[in-house]
Design a protein around this motif. Structure first.
Motif, PDB file in Angstrom:
ATOM      1  N   VAL A 287       0.850  -1.188   0.000  1.00  0.00           N
ATOM      2  CA  VAL A 287       0.000   0.000   0.000  1.00  0.00           C
ATOM      3  C   VAL A 287       0.887   1.240   0.000  1.00  0.00           C
ATOM      4  CG1 VAL A 287      -1.790   1.310   1.199  1.00  0.00           C
ATOM      5  CG2 VAL A 287      -1.869  -1.189   1.198  1.00  0.00           C
ATOM      6  N   ASP A 288       0.774   2.006  -1.069  1.00  0.00           N
ATOM      7  CA  ASP A 288       1.476   3.286  -1.126  1.00  0.00           C
ATOM      8  C   ASP A 288       0.606   4.314  -0.405  1.00  0.00           C
ATOM      9  OD1 ASP A 288       2.785   5.618  -1.639  1.00  0.00           O
ATOM     10  OD2 ASP A 288       2.570   5.550  -3.824  1.00  0.00           O
ATOM     11  N   ALA A 289       0.900   4.472   0.889  1.00  0.00           N
ATOM     12  CA  ALA A 289       0.183   5.441   1.723  1.00  0.00           C
ATOM     13  C   ALA A 289       1.088   6.631   2.025  1.00  0.00           C
ATOM     14  CB  ALA A 289      -0.290   4.782   3.015  1.00  0.00           C
ATOM     15  N   SER A 290       1.982   6.927   1.080  1.00  0.00           N
ATOM     16  CA  SER A 290       2.912   8.043   1.278  1.00  0.00           C
ATOM     17  C   SER A 290       2.151   9.312   1.647  1.00  0.00           C
ATOM     18  CB  SER A 290       3.733   8.278   0.003  1.00  0.00           C
ATOM     19  OG  SER A 290       4.527   7.169  -0.286  1.00  0.00           O
ATOM     20  N   TRP A 291       1.071   9.585   0.948  1.00  0.00           N
ATOM     21  CA  TRP A 291       0.267  10.780   1.187  1.00  0.00           C
ATOM     22  C   TRP A 291      -0.820  10.532   2.233  1.00  0.00           C
ATOM     23  CZ3 TRP A 291      -0.741  15.347   2.202  1.00  0.00           C
ATOM     24  CH2 TRP A 291      -1.851  16.075   1.825  1.00  0.00           C
ATOM     25  N   VAL A 314       3.892  -1.233   3.593  1.00  0.00           N
ATOM     26  CA  VAL A 314       3.241   0.086   3.522  1.00  0.00           C
ATOM     27  C   VAL A 314       4.316   1.153   3.406  1.00  0.00           C
ATOM     28  CG1 VAL A 314       1.847   1.792   4.781  1.00  0.00           C
ATOM     29  CG2 VAL A 314       1.244  -0.646   4.902  1.00  0.00           C
ATOM     30  N   ALA A 315       4.122   2.100   2.479  1.00  0.00           N
ATOM     31  CA  ALA A 315       4.951   3.312   2.414  1.00  0.00           C
ATOM     32  C   ALA A 315       4.165   4.443   3.062  1.00  0.00           C
ATOM     33  CB  ALA A 315       5.278   3.656   0.968  1.00  0.00           C
ATOM     34  N   TRP A 316       4.818   5.188   3.964  1.00  0.00           N
ATOM     35  CA  TRP A 316       4.137   6.259   4.708  1.00  0.00           C
ATOM     36  C   TRP A 316       5.134   7.403   4.900  1.00  0.00           C
ATOM     37  CZ3 TRP A 316       1.800   5.224  10.284  1.00  0.00           C
ATOM     38  CH2 TRP A 316       1.276   6.417  10.803  1.00  0.00           C
ATOM     39  N   ASN A 317       4.756   8.601   4.455  1.00  0.00           N
ATOM     40  CA  ASN A 317       5.639   9.769   4.535  1.00  0.00           C
ATOM     41  C   ASN A 317       5.156  10.778   5.585  1.00  0.00           C
ATOM     42  OD1 ASN A 317       6.779   8.539   2.327  1.00  0.00           O
ATOM     43  ND2 ASN A 317       6.559  10.265   0.940  1.00  0.00           N
ATOM     44  N   PRO A 318       5.702  10.763   6.785  1.00  0.00           N
ATOM     45  CA  PRO A 318       5.322  11.764   7.782  1.00  0.00           C
ATOM     46  C   PRO A 318       5.714  13.194   7.404  1.00  0.00           C
ATOM     47  CG  PRO A 318       6.332   9.848   8.831  1.00  0.00           C
ATOM     48  CD  PRO A 318       6.558   9.710   7.366  1.00  0.00           C
ATOM     49  N   HIS A 319       6.568  13.359   6.386  1.00  0.00           N
ATOM     50  CA  HIS A 319       6.937  14.731   6.003  1.00  0.00           C
ATOM     51  C   HIS A 319       5.817  15.426   5.227  1.00  0.00           C
ATOM     52  CE1 HIS A 319       8.850  13.273   1.955  1.00  0.00           C
ATOM     53  NE2 HIS A 319       7.796  13.991   1.651  1.00  0.00           N
ATOM     54  N   ALA A 330       8.971   6.314   5.501  1.00  0.00           N
ATOM     55  CA  ALA A 330       9.205   4.969   6.037  1.00  0.00           C
ATOM     56  C   ALA A 330       8.606   3.907   5.136  1.00  0.00           C
ATOM     57  CB  ALA A 330       8.597   4.847   7.429  1.00  0.00           C
ATOM     58  N   LEU A 331       9.342   2.796   4.982  1.00  0.00           N
ATOM     59  CA  LEU A 331       8.765   1.569   4.448  1.00  0.00           C
ATOM     60  C   LEU A 331       8.573   0.630   5.625  1.00  0.00           C
ATOM     61  CD1 LEU A 331       7.922  -0.334   2.108  1.00  0.00           C
ATOM     62  CD2 LEU A 331      10.230  -1.282   2.259  1.00  0.00           C
ATOM     63  N   LEU A 332       7.353   0.176   5.801  1.00  0.00           N
ATOM     64  CA  LEU A 332       7.006  -0.703   6.917  1.00  0.00           C
ATOM     65  C   LEU A 332       6.586  -2.056   6.357  1.00  0.00           C
ATOM     66  CD1 LEU A 332       4.993   2.152   8.545  1.00  0.00           C
ATOM     67  CD2 LEU A 332       7.190   1.321   9.375  1.00  0.00           C
ATOM     68  N   VAL A 333       7.058  -3.126   6.997  1.00  0.00           N
ATOM     69  CA  VAL A 333       6.872  -4.487   6.474  1.00  0.00           C
ATOM     70  C   VAL A 333       6.275  -5.368   7.566  1.00  0.00           C
ATOM     71  CG1 VAL A 333       8.034  -6.450   5.396  1.00  0.00           C
ATOM     72  CG2 VAL A 333       8.886  -4.141   4.990  1.00  0.00           C
ATOM     73  N   LYS A 334       5.241  -6.102   7.201  1.00  0.00           N
ATOM     74  CA  LYS A 334       4.576  -6.965   8.199  1.00  0.00           C
ATOM     75  C   LYS A 334       5.482  -8.110   8.643  1.00  0.00           C
ATOM     76  CE  LYS A 334       0.133  -8.037   7.758  1.00  0.00           C
ATOM     77  NZ  LYS A 334      -1.088  -8.695   7.257  1.00  0.00           N
TER      78      LYS A 334
END
Length: 508
Positions: A287-291, A314-319, A330-334
Motif C-alpha cells: 500500500v502506497d500510503a505516502s500521502w 506500507v509506504a508512509w511519509n510523515p513529512h 518509512a517503508l514498513l513491512v509486516k
C-alpha cells in the motif's frame, strides 16, 4: 599566507611534509563559529519569524537567467569574504520559495514544525550516518521506536521497517522485496532464469511505480494499470480480471500496489477487497500510503485506510501531512523474520563485524540499499514527543476540516466548479472566468478553459501572493489542485485563495 607559514615553521616541533604544514588544525574555528552564529540569526529573522506572515511573498520570482546574475553562482579559486557569504545566504532565502508560508498550496507538503526543525539542526550539526550502533546509537534506537509505533497504527502485531530518501524509494524497496519473496534466487542468479513477472497498480498510482519497474529490470510493459472508478479508486473486479488474464498468458503475477491517497485526486483504494484478491492468488500487497498514511493518526479519518492491516508492506511519509520535514519516509513491512535483511544484506565485513562487543542486531544498516543514511526518524520522533499523538491527530483533523470549509465556499461562488467531492485534503476545481460562463459546453469551451489555470498560475507566481498547483488529468482540461496541510493555514487563507483567483482572472 607566507608569513603564517614561516611562523608555523619557527614553532617548536613544526612538521612539514610535501610542502604542507601538519601542526595544528587548518580550519579557523573562531571565524567558522562566528559565521554559523550570524547565519543562524539570518535564518531566524528571515525564515522562521516570517513563516506565518501573510504579508510576505510566497516567492520573489525571477527568470533563470536573471537569478543566475543575482546569485553569482560561479565558484572561484579563492574563497569569498565573510560578509559576501552572509549576503549570499540572504539572497538564497529571498529568492527561494517559502514552503512554510500559509499560502503555499502547491505540493503535498507545506508548513513549518518548530520541533522537527530543531531536530534537523541537531542532526545536521552532528552529521551522523545510521548504519551501525557504534556510530549512531541514539538515532538507531529512535528509528526503532518510531517504526514500532507506526506499525501499531497500521494494525500489525509485529513488523519491521526502514526510513528511506522518499516515498518513491520506499515503493521501489517494496517492489524488490515482493519479488525476492516470490523468487529468492534472484538475489544471486539475477533476472535470466525468471518467468515474465507482472505487477498490478491503479491508473491513478504514483509515477514511481513505473520508475521502480524500469530500475529493477521488471520493465514498464509489465506494469498492469487497473481501471479506476469516477472517484479515482481502483476497481477490484478489474484487478481480478487482469490477474486471471496474466496467469492464462503464462506470466507470473507477484505484486499488487494499492494507493491510499492518490497524488491528484486524493483517492483511497478499497484495501479490504484488494486484499481478498491478493490472498486468493498469493500476491504481495503493498500500500502506497505516502500521502494518505497520516490519516491513520486520526480516530475520525483512519477509516479511509480500512483494511491496511492486511497489507504486506506500507509506504508512509510523515513529512507530508504531519510536517516532519523533508525527507521523512518509512517503508514498513509486516514480516518480522528478517526478510528486509535477507533481501538486501551484503555482509560488508568492515561495517557489520559479528564479533563486536555489543548486540550486533542493532546494526541495522545491512537491511538498507544505502550505506550512508540520514537519521530521518529523529525529526518525526522529536515532533511526536513534543505534540503527542493527540497533537498530531489535531493536525490531520484540522486540515480536513479546512478542506471541507473550502469545498463549501467553492460551491457558493459563481465561476468555481468542483471536479468531485474530496475525501481527503485534495480539492480539485476549475475557475471559469466571466467571459466563458455563458459559452456553450463543447470542444471550444474546454479548449479555452484549458488555458485559464496556467495564466492565473503565472500571475500569482509573479505577484508572489500564493502558490497553487494545476494539471490536466485523465482527459480533463487544466484544473487547480489545492492541498491543505499546514497548521498555520486558517479560514482566512481559504477565503483569500478564492478571492485572489477571481482578482487575477477578472480580465480573462
Amino acid at each position: 599566507v607566507g608569513i603564517c607559514k614561516q611562523e608555523m615553521l619557527q614553532k617548536k616541533n613544526a612538521v612539514l611534509v610535501d610542502g604542507v604544514i601538519l601542526n595544528g588544525p587548518i580550519m579557523d574555528s573562531k571565524a567558522g563559529e562566528k559565521f554559523v552564529e550570524e547565519a543562524c540569526k539570518i535564518i531566524m529573522e528571515e525564515v522562521i519569524q516570517k513563516a506565518d506572515d501573510v504579508t510576505e511573498k510566497v516567492c520573489e520570482w525571477r527568470a533563470p537567467e536573471a537569478l543566475k546574475q543575482i546569485l553569482d553562482l560561479e565558484m572561484k579559486d579563492t574563497g569569498e569574504s565573510h560578509q559576501k557569504l552572509l549576503q549570499l545566504c540572504r539572497d538564497v532565502i529571498q529568492y527561494s520559495v517559502k514552503t512554510s508560508h500559509p499560502r503555499f498550496f502547491n505540493q503535498l507538503y507545506a508548513g513549518l514544525d518548530y520541533y522537527s526543525l530543531v531536530a534537523r539542526f541537531i542532526t545536521e550539526a552532528l552529521n551522523p550516518s545510521i548504519y551501525t550502533y557504534e556510530v549512531s546509537p541514539v538515532f538507531l534506537l529512535v528509528e526503532e521506536a518510531v517504526i514500532k509505533k507506526m506499525i501499531e497504527f497500521i494494525g500489525w502485531e509485529e513488523g519491521d521497517g526502514i526510513f528511506n530518501p522518499g516515498g518513491s524509494v520506499s515503493n521501489m524497496y517494496a517492489m524488490n522485496l515482493a519479488r525476492y519473496k516470490f523468487c529468492p534466487e534472484i538475489k544471486e542468479k539475477g533476472l535470466s532464469g525468471l518467468p515474465r513477472l507482472v505487477l498490478f497498480t491503479s491508473e491513478e498510482c504514483h509515477y514511481s511505480m513505473k520508475k521502480a519497474a524500469s530500475f529493477l529490470g521488471i520493465g514498464t510493459e509489465n506494469v498492469c494499470f487497473i481501471k479506476t472508478d469516477e472517484r479515482g479508486k481502483m476497481i477490484p473486479e478489474e484487478l481480478e480480471k487482469q490477474v486471471q488474464r496474466a496467469r492464462k498468458e503464462g506470466s507470473a503475477p507477484f505484486l499488487v500496489c494499492a494507493t491510499a491517497g492518490t497524488t491528484v485526486l486524493g483517492a483511497f483504494d478499497p484495501l479490504d477487497k484488494i486484499a481478498d484478491i491478493c490472498e486468493k492468488y498469493g500476491l504481495w500487497l503493498h500500500v502506497d500510503a505516502s500521502w494518505g498514511g497520516s490519516a491513520l493518526i486520526s480516530r475520525k479519518h483512519c477509516k479511509l485506510l480500512h483494511g491496511i492491516h492486511r497489507a504486506d508492506s506500507v509506504a508512509w511519509n510523515p513529512h507530508k501531512m504531519l510536517l516532519a520535514g523533508i525527507q521523512c519516509c518509512a517503508l514498513l513491512v509486516k514480516d518480522n523474520s528478517g526478510l528486509l535483511k535477507k533481501c538486501y544484506s551484503a555482509k560488508a565485513a568492515y561495517l557489520f563485524q559479528q564479533d563486536k562487543f555489543y548486540d550486533v542486531s542493532y546494526d541495522t544498516g545491512d537491511k538498507s540499499i544505502q550505506c550512508s543514511r540520514r537519521p530521518d526518524a529523529f525529526k518525526f520522533w522529536l515532533m511526536w514527543k513534543a505534540l503527542g499523538t493527540t497533537g498530531l491527530e489535531e493536525r490531520v483533523n484540522r486540515a480536513l476540516a479546512l478542506t471541507r470549509y473550502l469545498v463549501d465556499e467553492i460551491k457558493k461562488r459563481e465561476g468555481f466548479q468542483l471536479l468531485l467531492e474530496p475525501e481527503y485534503a485534495n480539492v480539485c476545481f476549475w475557475y471559469i472566468p466571466p467571459s466563458l460562463r455563458k459559452m456553450e459546453d463543447g470542444p471550444e469551451f474546454w479548449q479555452k478553459l484549458h488555458q485559464v489555470a496556467p495564466i492565473i498560475k503565472e500571475r500569482m507566481m509573479k505577484k508572489g501572493s500564493m502558490m497553487l498547483g494545476y494539471q490536466p488529468h485523465q482527459g480533463k482540461v487544466n484544473f487547480f489542485r489545492q492541498v491543505v496541510i499546514s497548521p498555520q493555514v486558517s479560514r482566512e487563507d481559504m477565503d483569500f485563495l478564492l478571492d485572489e483567483i477571481e482578482l487575477l482572472a477578472k480580465d480573462l
